[in-house]
Design an enzyme around this catalytic site. Structure first.
Site, PDB file in Angstrom:
ATOM      1  N   HIS A 108      17.302  63.215  22.972  1.00  0.00           N
ATOM      2  CA  HIS A 108      17.796  62.984  21.609  1.00  0.00           C
ATOM      3  C   HIS A 108      19.104  63.721  21.314  1.00  0.00           C
ATOM      4  O   HIS A 108      19.918  63.241  20.541  1.00  0.00           O
ATOM      5  CB  HIS A 108      16.729  63.332  20.563  1.00  0.00           C
ATOM      6  CG  HIS A 108      16.563  64.793  20.304  1.00  0.00           C
ATOM      7  ND1 HIS A 108      15.920  65.645  21.189  1.00  0.00           N
ATOM      8  CD2 HIS A 108      16.964  65.565  19.262  1.00  0.00           C
ATOM      9  CE1 HIS A 108      15.928  66.863  20.702  1.00  0.00           C
ATOM     10  NE2 HIS A 108      16.559  66.854  19.536  1.00  0.00           N
ATOM     11  N   ASP A 109      19.316  64.873  21.936  1.00  0.00           N
ATOM     12  CA  ASP A 109      20.531  65.657  21.693  1.00  0.00           C
ATOM     13  C   ASP A 109      21.522  65.604  22.848  1.00  0.00           C
ATOM     14  O   ASP A 109      22.417  66.453  22.931  1.00  0.00           O
ATOM     15  CB  ASP A 109      20.160  67.120  21.404  1.00  0.00           C
ATOM     16  CG  ASP A 109      19.818  67.372  19.946  1.00  0.00           C
ATOM     17  OD1 ASP A 109      20.098  66.509  19.095  1.00  0.00           O
ATOM     18  OD2 ASP A 109      19.262  68.453  19.654  1.00  0.00           O
ATOM     19  N   LYS A 125      25.179  66.185  22.320  1.00  0.00           N
ATOM     20  CA  LYS A 125      25.731  67.524  22.100  1.00  0.00           C
ATOM     21  C   LYS A 125      26.490  68.037  23.314  1.00  0.00           C
ATOM     22  O   LYS A 125      27.208  69.025  23.210  1.00  0.00           O
ATOM     23  CB  LYS A 125      24.625  68.501  21.683  1.00  0.00           C
ATOM     24  CG  LYS A 125      24.153  68.233  20.265  1.00  0.00           C
ATOM     25  CD  LYS A 125      23.149  69.260  19.796  1.00  0.00           C
ATOM     26  CE  LYS A 125      22.764  68.991  18.346  1.00  0.00           C
ATOM     27  NZ  LYS A 125      21.752  69.953  17.869  1.00  0.00           N
ATOM     28  N   HIS A 144      26.870  63.793  17.001  1.00  0.00           N
ATOM     29  CA  HIS A 144      26.155  63.879  18.268  1.00  0.00           C
ATOM     30  C   HIS A 144      25.213  62.707  18.524  1.00  0.00           C
ATOM     31  O   HIS A 144      25.085  62.291  19.673  1.00  0.00           O
ATOM     32  CB  HIS A 144      25.456  65.240  18.450  1.00  0.00           C
ATOM     33  CG  HIS A 144      24.175  65.406  17.710  1.00  0.00           C
ATOM     34  ND1 HIS A 144      24.107  65.903  16.439  1.00  0.00           N
ATOM     35  CD2 HIS A 144      22.898  65.139  18.088  1.00  0.00           C
ATOM     36  CE1 HIS A 144      22.849  65.933  16.047  1.00  0.00           C
ATOM     37  NE2 HIS A 144      22.091  65.476  17.021  1.00  0.00           N
ATOM     38  N   HIS A 169      17.669  59.557  15.092  1.00  0.00           N
ATOM     39  CA  HIS A 169      16.746  60.683  14.986  1.00  0.00           C
ATOM     40  C   HIS A 169      17.077  61.633  13.830  1.00  0.00           C
ATOM     41  O   HIS A 169      16.305  62.552  13.551  1.00  0.00           O
ATOM     42  CB  HIS A 169      16.633  61.451  16.322  1.00  0.00           C
ATOM     43  CG  HIS A 169      17.784  62.337  16.664  1.00  0.00           C
ATOM     44  ND1 HIS A 169      18.900  61.875  17.334  1.00  0.00           N
ATOM     45  CD2 HIS A 169      17.993  63.665  16.441  1.00  0.00           C
ATOM     46  CE1 HIS A 169      19.733  62.883  17.515  1.00  0.00           C
ATOM     47  NE2 HIS A 169      19.205  63.987  16.980  1.00  0.00           N
ATOM     48  N   HIS A 170      18.178  61.392  13.114  1.00  0.00           N
ATOM     49  CA  HIS A 170      18.467  62.166  11.905  1.00  0.00           C
ATOM     50  C   HIS A 170      18.336  61.336  10.641  1.00  0.00           C
ATOM     51  O   HIS A 170      18.830  61.728   9.578  1.00  0.00           O
ATOM     52  CB  HIS A 170      19.860  62.803  11.988  1.00  0.00           C
ATOM     53  CG  HIS A 170      19.881  64.056  12.795  1.00  0.00           C
ATOM     54  ND1 HIS A 170      19.234  65.211  12.406  1.00  0.00           N
ATOM     55  CD2 HIS A 170      20.443  64.339  13.999  1.00  0.00           C
ATOM     56  CE1 HIS A 170      19.402  66.140  13.330  1.00  0.00           C
ATOM     57  NE2 HIS A 170      20.132  65.638  14.304  1.00  0.00           N
ATOM     58  N   ASP A 197      11.791  67.121  16.203  1.00  0.00           N
ATOM     59  CA  ASP A 197      13.076  67.824  16.216  1.00  0.00           C
ATOM     60  C   ASP A 197      13.119  68.862  15.101  1.00  0.00           C
ATOM     61  O   ASP A 197      13.453  70.029  15.331  1.00  0.00           O
ATOM     62  CB  ASP A 197      14.186  66.785  16.043  1.00  0.00           C
ATOM     63  CG  ASP A 197      15.590  67.365  16.043  1.00  0.00           C
ATOM     64  OD1 ASP A 197      15.826  68.400  16.684  1.00  0.00           O
ATOM     65  OD2 ASP A 197      16.468  66.749  15.404  1.00  0.00           O
TER      66      ASP A 197
END
Length: 193
Positions: free
Chosen positions: A56-57, A60, A85, A109-110, A137
């Protein structure tokens, strides 16, 4: 087709860029797996959501470590870079064959249940896997130390989930989280021991 070799390469890239983000991503993948299993999803769906949690990240890796690990408040410019990201993650995944199924999980996911997330999706318009990853998360971020925040204790993290139910998080997933929390804690204690 197995995505395992490509996932391992991406996770190693993340580990080299930021050990903290790598560890967080492993935690999110594990928690997302438990939540997906708790919903009774088919194993293929559980696997996809687990991979989505792990990656998911990944975006980054395109954010400078100085921004990722900055102890002070991010500037507006730095915050704009950080907010991108998920977009960076989708770009990275789209360059990999067979990762299309993970792209919406990374992209959204945010998102928030109430529609106040990065892209404004709300409720069941947010893919289920992305809703699961969002909860995993947030919980891991709340209960882990970061350069810019001290970790909350478990009770504070639980209270934040309660407060965010129906606002930030899918209320059904928050309830599931509490229902399976003993299994989550048991799994984490086995990993730590």
């Amino acid at each position: 087709m197995s995505l395992a070799p490509e996932v391992a390469v991406l996770l190693e890239r993340l580990r080299k860029h930021s050990m903290t983000t790598y560890q967080h991503s492993c935690n999110v993948g594990n928690l997302a797996c438990v939540l997906a299993e708790g919903l009774g999803l088919h194993q293929e769906e559980v696997n996809i959501i687990t991979l989505g949690g792990l990656l998911h990240d990944i975006g980054k890796t395109r954010v400078r470590a100085a921004i990722l690990h900055k102890a002070a408040r991010l500037s507006d410019h730095e915050w704009e870079i950080m907010r991108r990201h998920p977009e960076f993650g989708v770009e990275i995944l789209s360059a990999q064959e067979g990762f299309e199924v993970l792209e919406p999980l990374v992209a959204y996911h945010h998102e928030r249940w109430d529609g106040k997330g990065y892209y404004g999706l709300q409720g069941s318009d947010i893919p289920l896997g992305a809703r699961i990853i969002a909860l995993a998360d947030a919980f891991d971020a709340m209960t882990s130390s970061r350069a810019y925040q001290y970790s909350k204790n478990l009770l504070d993290g639980i209270n934040e989930l309660v407060d965010g139910s129906g606002k930030q998080f899918d209320p059904r997933l928050v309830q599931l989280f509490f229902d399976i929390m003993p299994a989550i804690l048991k799994r984490n204690s086995r990993r730590a021991g």
